[in-house]
Write an enzyme that holds these catalytic residues in place. Structure first.
Site, PDB file in Angstrom:
ATOM      1  N   ASN A  34     -22.383 -73.921  29.707  1.00  0.00           N
ATOM      2  CA  ASN A  34     -21.145 -73.134  29.769  1.00  0.00           C
ATOM      3  C   ASN A  34     -21.408 -71.628  29.836  1.00  0.00           C
ATOM      4  O   ASN A  34     -20.770 -70.913  30.613  1.00  0.00           O
ATOM      5  CB  ASN A  34     -20.261 -73.450  28.559  1.00  0.00           C
ATOM      6  N   HIS A  80       8.265 -48.911  63.043  1.00  0.00           N
ATOM      7  CA  HIS A  80       9.016 -50.021  63.644  1.00  0.00           C
ATOM      8  C   HIS A  80       8.474 -50.361  65.032  1.00  0.00           C
ATOM      9  O   HIS A  80       9.187 -50.898  65.858  1.00  0.00           O
ATOM     10  CB  HIS A  80      10.506 -49.706  63.741  1.00  0.00           C
ATOM     11  N   SER A 131     -11.638 -66.755  79.032  1.00  0.00           N
ATOM     12  CA  SER A 131     -10.805 -67.947  78.928  1.00  0.00           C
ATOM     13  C   SER A 131     -11.494 -69.104  79.635  1.00  0.00           C
ATOM     14  O   SER A 131     -12.245 -68.911  80.586  1.00  0.00           O
ATOM     15  CB  SER A 131      -9.468 -67.652  79.601  1.00  0.00           C
ATOM     16  N   LYS A 160      -9.031 -63.108  82.303  1.00  0.00           N
ATOM     17  CA  LYS A 160      -8.747 -62.699  80.926  1.00  0.00           C
ATOM     18  C   LYS A 160      -9.919 -62.001  80.238  1.00  0.00           C
ATOM     19  O   LYS A 160     -11.064 -62.396  80.412  1.00  0.00           O
ATOM     20  CB  LYS A 160      -8.365 -63.936  80.089  1.00  0.00           C
ATOM     21  N   ASN A 204     -10.270 -61.196  76.284  1.00  0.00           N
ATOM     22  CA  ASN A 204      -9.508 -61.439  75.069  1.00  0.00           C
ATOM     23  C   ASN A 204     -10.143 -60.781  73.853  1.00  0.00           C
ATOM     24  O   ASN A 204     -11.346 -60.821  73.680  1.00  0.00           O
ATOM     25  CB  ASN A 204      -9.406 -62.940  74.815  1.00  0.00           C
ATOM     26  N   GLU A 253      -8.581 -61.038  66.638  1.00  0.00           N
ATOM     27  CA  GLU A 253      -7.674 -62.147  66.292  1.00  0.00           C
ATOM     28  C   GLU A 253      -8.240 -63.016  65.185  1.00  0.00           C
ATOM     29  O   GLU A 253      -7.536 -63.408  64.252  1.00  0.00           O
ATOM     30  CB  GLU A 253      -7.417 -63.019  67.521  1.00  0.00           C
TER      31      GLU A 253
END
Lengths: 456, 456, 456, 456
Positions: A109, A155, A276, A282, A284, A289
């Protein structure tokens, strides 16, 4: 009959063993475990609980075992459940029954509590280093693109022009706070639990301060029951890590946005982009991400340990074994994400023209117009209202503000005079000349200051 | 130059590759991936997109690859990133350029969606089977200990006597609902996404119904954009799993309590208990504790995937790759926990005497006393108040209710008559003779009914 | 001496009372509570537990109390803790001691379980209605802008052209699944718990089926212990709600993106936009942002109830009182968000020109070029590679694909012939003519089908 | 036309207004908002942006408004959205157009950041005070029951005897760490954001240090973009609060356990206990259960704010409005729980006899037996094994250790001699005489030290 089971009639069920064994993941703690055992053996000698010779034998054995593990020659056995027992059993093989003396004045422990604290202490230093490296990448780019102006968004609408460097420095600040949080967490991790035994303290004259010094701890724990049941430092680490990932998810979101055809402010280096399987055109921003996505697992690990601890009676319960895998996953995620984000940030190219184009539309100077009126004595709230009406008018005419005639300006407020045409991107930036503001001078100062803070 | 990178100037950075590669964990989907590819190849033939011969070659190659992986002879390459590309590259090695035709009318986006759906469909059946096994363990024990009475607790205070079997059947009901939830989740998983391509649908005449039939799906997806970005079925699976773990954590808590010296209602079989490294007398319910603790990681995995999906724009984003590891961890945790709990529940021994002793104190019949008065026409709320005062009096005297004289009873209400002494544990149980109640007859019926529900 | 405390020496401490009283929030359940009590009273008469006259008196009293609450004339008292006791005490004031008979054969434990189930049953119907309204808004816009083409994005990079309507229909599908999930949750909520009493069942001949019919339930609970401790239906509702909010957060993210100066695909109606306190030119998509943000509280409420239930022993524990506020918050958040999103979606304007401009760049047709080659017999993987090199070449020249000469095409593959120039946005869309694809015909069909599913 | 909407054609939709208005909850910040505005006005005078007279007028007006709110005479208007605009509008009513000058050099973005920081700074002090009060309750009981011995539990099995005071001091340590965490959080909250404006800094010569001093802040923010988008301090506060609640849930669990008939170590004071609506004999530890349950909402609030912030681009987004309600809920929950737990802990009675009975069974001294052998030179691991076999033998005979004959002892190890019978509860406790151990002397020291730490 398996280890430690002299009290029982039968062996543990196989599925129960594989369910409860932790050796698959806690082997990661072998260095900490052996370092702890060596210090413990030294203390046993120091406090005359074992003989010097026994101590030497044990330490020699442990050192050899560490080498075996370093060299991937050690065979872990699930039947021995965890890293502690695997090492102890091997030690017995190597040096015989005297190995059994190592467990004097110690329990699994307090031993596992020690290992976890050592691990987090070391890891935290690594994380802080990586945070610093990412800050350095931000500063490098901030230095390289000091001339770039782009919109600050609120925003996600273009709000006011800012220097790109000023924007990057916002992330510098976040990471700086992250480092402070980890440092604070460290204070509560840097506490030596040995001597607590299973729960009540050990019945030996143990020099706990000696142990603390040998193991590089600043303090010893104050209460043995607390020492074996406390996992606050794991929760706090997970919480600090969650905030880092939250920051990185915001940066990732912006890198994804900035890489779109629509924004186009940056181009990620090919080395950090992927293609891709079906769409050949593409490029990416997968790394950004993935980093954003990995926020999920770190938040999950935080909620995981909080759930484990909820409602647990004192002191040690086996539930606590669940403190480890989530921690290791967070550590690995955090280190890899910081490293790869450091590379991605350092290498992206900024597209000055696209940035500049985004601030070309002079509606972005509307606040400056309101402040122009305010400085002429019109209450700001009124000035804001005047400019809003002016904008409404200009939008209706599809004209920019600089194209409106003085006559048109005057229709909205007699306070407008020719100097209104002097309001430009440059004056707007320059006007924000206060600590924390985006004027070129202030940003230069902030950059210098940031480097100083890293250097320290 | 790595795979699919003809558009780029340079190779992917090494740390970025290891960061983004998923082959370490998505290799687990190889069976689903190959099954999907075989069906896809059959469709390409069926719809005359490739020749029959090309189809045969591809299927033969894929079948051989599956065997290689089954036999652990397949070498995964990180540079090929994921299971899809690893298999495709190997197929090219085996059958040459024709392998490149397999990717016609398909993208990794719909391919991985398919693999995940196939995986969850199969897994759900396994989980349901394990849930049933744990229910069987509960019924076995319910059958074996039909005569045992113990207190039902509310607020962990002894409340009313119940049959132990009735208590176990409460868990049977929880698991029954769990199965229903997984079944419902299955409906929304059982949807075939191929044909959706990268996002817009594929520009080929593809018979999607043919694909669905070959792969055992009931329906095809309705919208290609949704099909590649939908991970609802993962969230829903994680949510169902979290509720199961919550149920098991409640059972675990009770097993831990019942195994204490203080409660002592059950003794866990030695095969499911462990000892202490320092305290030789201990017999610890580690399996139950671990199960309770593992609730944390499953909750964490749920919050993990919910976090990943929060605020993601359509359609496929690389963040979605983070759907897998948490899912696999939940599946493994759930299967192992259900299995080991099944064994632990099936083998524990009930200590009839300890259970009986816990209901010996007749304060537990206080509600029956109140109902006794209510049946004599005293409004229940008043009856409750009378009995509460009676209890207060008895507690003050340290006497049980059956030891009070009729005279003393009468002081609290004249409605007490000699038949108050007829209230016993047995009459209390027998009186709860309504569907869902704990009377021996109702519990017997419930047991029969439960078996029937499993048999169905 | 406060209610129900005849057993105690002293009153509850004031801070403890305010801590434990739930009347501030559970008053929201008054309708359900009174409906349950009226049905319970009818049953007591039906089963001859109270007289017809007593039953009438009680029902009359309860009806009057409901009116008082409806008219905001009811005075809630914290000392009475909860809605159940507030109503019972008021009933006693109105009709005297006979009120005390209402609690015969019932406990607060089964009573509150009933109230919660009634509440969720009603609420779920409302939520499903609001989901349908938002679907209708999507269809209205899908109908209005059938001609709009915009890029489908993967990794937020322009991927392939799709119809805007096709994109909106992706959200239609998500909401359709949401409705299915709520319907399934309803099955497990639609279970009548009365008769379970505190925990063991009530010692009266109670016709539970009668109660179920009066209260509109399909089934009665199978086990009394489970019935008072089960809150699965709350967790499941929270989970369904979390998935809805996740969907809305994705829609919100897109609305925010589409409203930027950079994307510019839509303009939110002024009625759903707000301005800035300092920047007069701003038009902010606050409603979308708030909806996205409110995802947090709903996820939080889910983790909240899961935490409450973790490790709770059976049966009722006071922790369960914590099931309510999070539920009410989720219900209010969900209803308000669905309503306001319905309005926002129905009224935004699509900017056809901006959408069209975003697909003008013919790199977006790269996949079609690869498929063009594949259809000429080149393996797709090879075709993909050819087109990727072509793109790399074109990008280097800053030229679009249609501007390349046939000679240049031929350099990359001899299979290119003049018909390559026939590939257009229109042919790309038209080619995706399979169920779920984005061809105008398929989208028209999907729209018709969607309307049918709503009408059903 | 509503406030700030001169740019728009129409008013905000009613449902959108009620959806976005925050006045219902942010009115709680009125004191902070007014304090901030008064300091801002003083700065505007100090920096000659407004005249001294204007400043006085504004401050007088704000002071009067604060009084109106204090006296509940202020009428909040939803159309004015938030506390800032409600106060500004009222100020205009009171002092006319000059009120409009207050918003010079300030935006709602930095204003609300200021209000939140002021609120958390004050709240943290309150929480720390309440933590101290609970610590005092623990010390009071630790002082009162210094003589009580009870089992320390691991795995909820009796492990080793400890002093009850030692057990209570474990909670003292947890709360001490909690205070440290809040103090550290405070450092990162104690940063003054005014001057940051909407996002880019304000175009005025503003003395930010002046503002910091007036408002009692130690530092000013370093970057305007960060300053308006940073909510780290809210997350960190929520995280600290979650750890406190986790600690309290553990204490609550133990109080619930200790109050059972089975453990019976303590009796909660009637003032903190409640009864049952149906079972008159019950005395329920509702306060402890509720505290344990409320852990859920605080964990939920933590995950809520983390979710809000995940993936948010810079700088201010309306999502950030969702930082408040969860914070207020956590603050209220934490303050109330600490307060009521303080009372509950201070007043419970310990049942010395029940505690003593739980350590009467001398198996609890098994570790001491093993250490007895270890001190005679037998390796601890071997000693452990010997004692385990001894226990197995004694259990089989249903005899306690002290009842075994020396002959029987010798069968297990020749090292046993008559002094084995000297091992008692008292020697076991006394032997753990090291810092953090449970010997009476060490616990006395720890108690003294604890008081000193509170006094400090």
């Amino acid at each position: 009959m398996a280890f430690l089971r002299d009290r029982f009639e039968k062996d543990v069920e196989k599925s129960a063993l594989s369910y409860s064994a932790s050796i698959n993941f806690d082997q990661r703690l072998y260095k900490q475990d052996i370092a702890g055992s060596i210090a413990h053996a030294r203390m046993l000698v120091h406090n005359s609980i074992i003989s010097e010779k026994e101590g030497e034998l044990i330490i020699m054995g442990l050192t050899a075992i560490r080498q075996e593990i370093d060299d991937s020659k050690f065979v872990y056995k699930m039947a021995l459940e965890d890293i502690h027992m695997n090492i102890e059993a091997r030690l017995t093989e190597k040096i015989g029954d005297v190995a059994g003396k190592l467990h004097t004045a110690r329990s699994r422990n307090d031993q596992v509590a020690l290992d976890m604290r050592l691990f987090i202490k070391e890891t935290t230093q690594d994380i802080i280093k990586r945070l610093t490296e990412l800050q350095e990448s931000l500063l490098k780019q901030g230095e390289a693109y000091k001339d770039v102006v782009l919109p600050a968004y609120t925003h996600l609408q273009r709000a006011q022009p800012v220097l790109f460097t000023h924007h990057l420095l916002a992330y510098f600040e976040m990471l700086q706070r992250d480092k402070g949080r980890f440092q604070d967490c460290l204070k509560r991790t840097d506490i030596m639990p040995l001597g607590s035994g299973a729960v009540a303290g050990v019945p030996y004259k143990v020099d706990r301060q000696f142990l603390a010094e040998k193991l590089g701890f600043s303090r010893v724990s104050e209460n043995s029951i607390d020492a074996v049941s406390d996992r606050d430092f794991v929760v706090e680490f997970q919480s600090c890590a969650s905030i880092v990932m939250m920051h990185l998810s915001r940066l990732a979101e912006e890198i994804v946005l900035w890489s779109t055809a629509e924004f186009g402010f940056i181009e990620i280096d090919d080395a950090y982009a992927t293609s891709s399987s079906i769409m050949p055109q593409k490029k990416n921003p997968d790394i950004a991400e993935l980093g954003r996505g990995k926020t999920g697992r770190v938040y999950g690990n935080l909620i995981g340990i909080l759930t484990v601890l909820k409602g647990l009676p004192l002191a040690y319960n086996r539930d606590l074994q669940e403190d480890k895998e989530g921690l290791f996953d967070t550590v690995d995620t955090l280190e890899a994400t910081l490293r790869v984000f450091g590379g991605m940030v350092k290498t992206f190219k900024v597209n000055r023209e696209r940035a500049r184009a985004a601030v070309a539309d002079d509606y972005i100077l509307a606040t400056d117009l309101a402040d122009y009126l305010a400085k002429k004595g019109i209450p700001f709230r009124k000035a804001h209202s005047v400019v809003a009406s002016l904008i409404h008018y200009a939008l209706g005419q599809s004209r920019t503000l600089s194209k409106l005639s003085m006559e048109e300006y005057k229709q909205f407020s007699p306070s407008f005079t020719d100097d209104v045409y002097d309001i430009t991107l440059e004056t707007s930036l320059a006007a924000r000349n206060l600590p924390g503001g985006t004027s070129p001078g202030q940003v230069e100062l902030a950059l210098v200051e940031a480097k100083k803070r890293l250097g320290g």
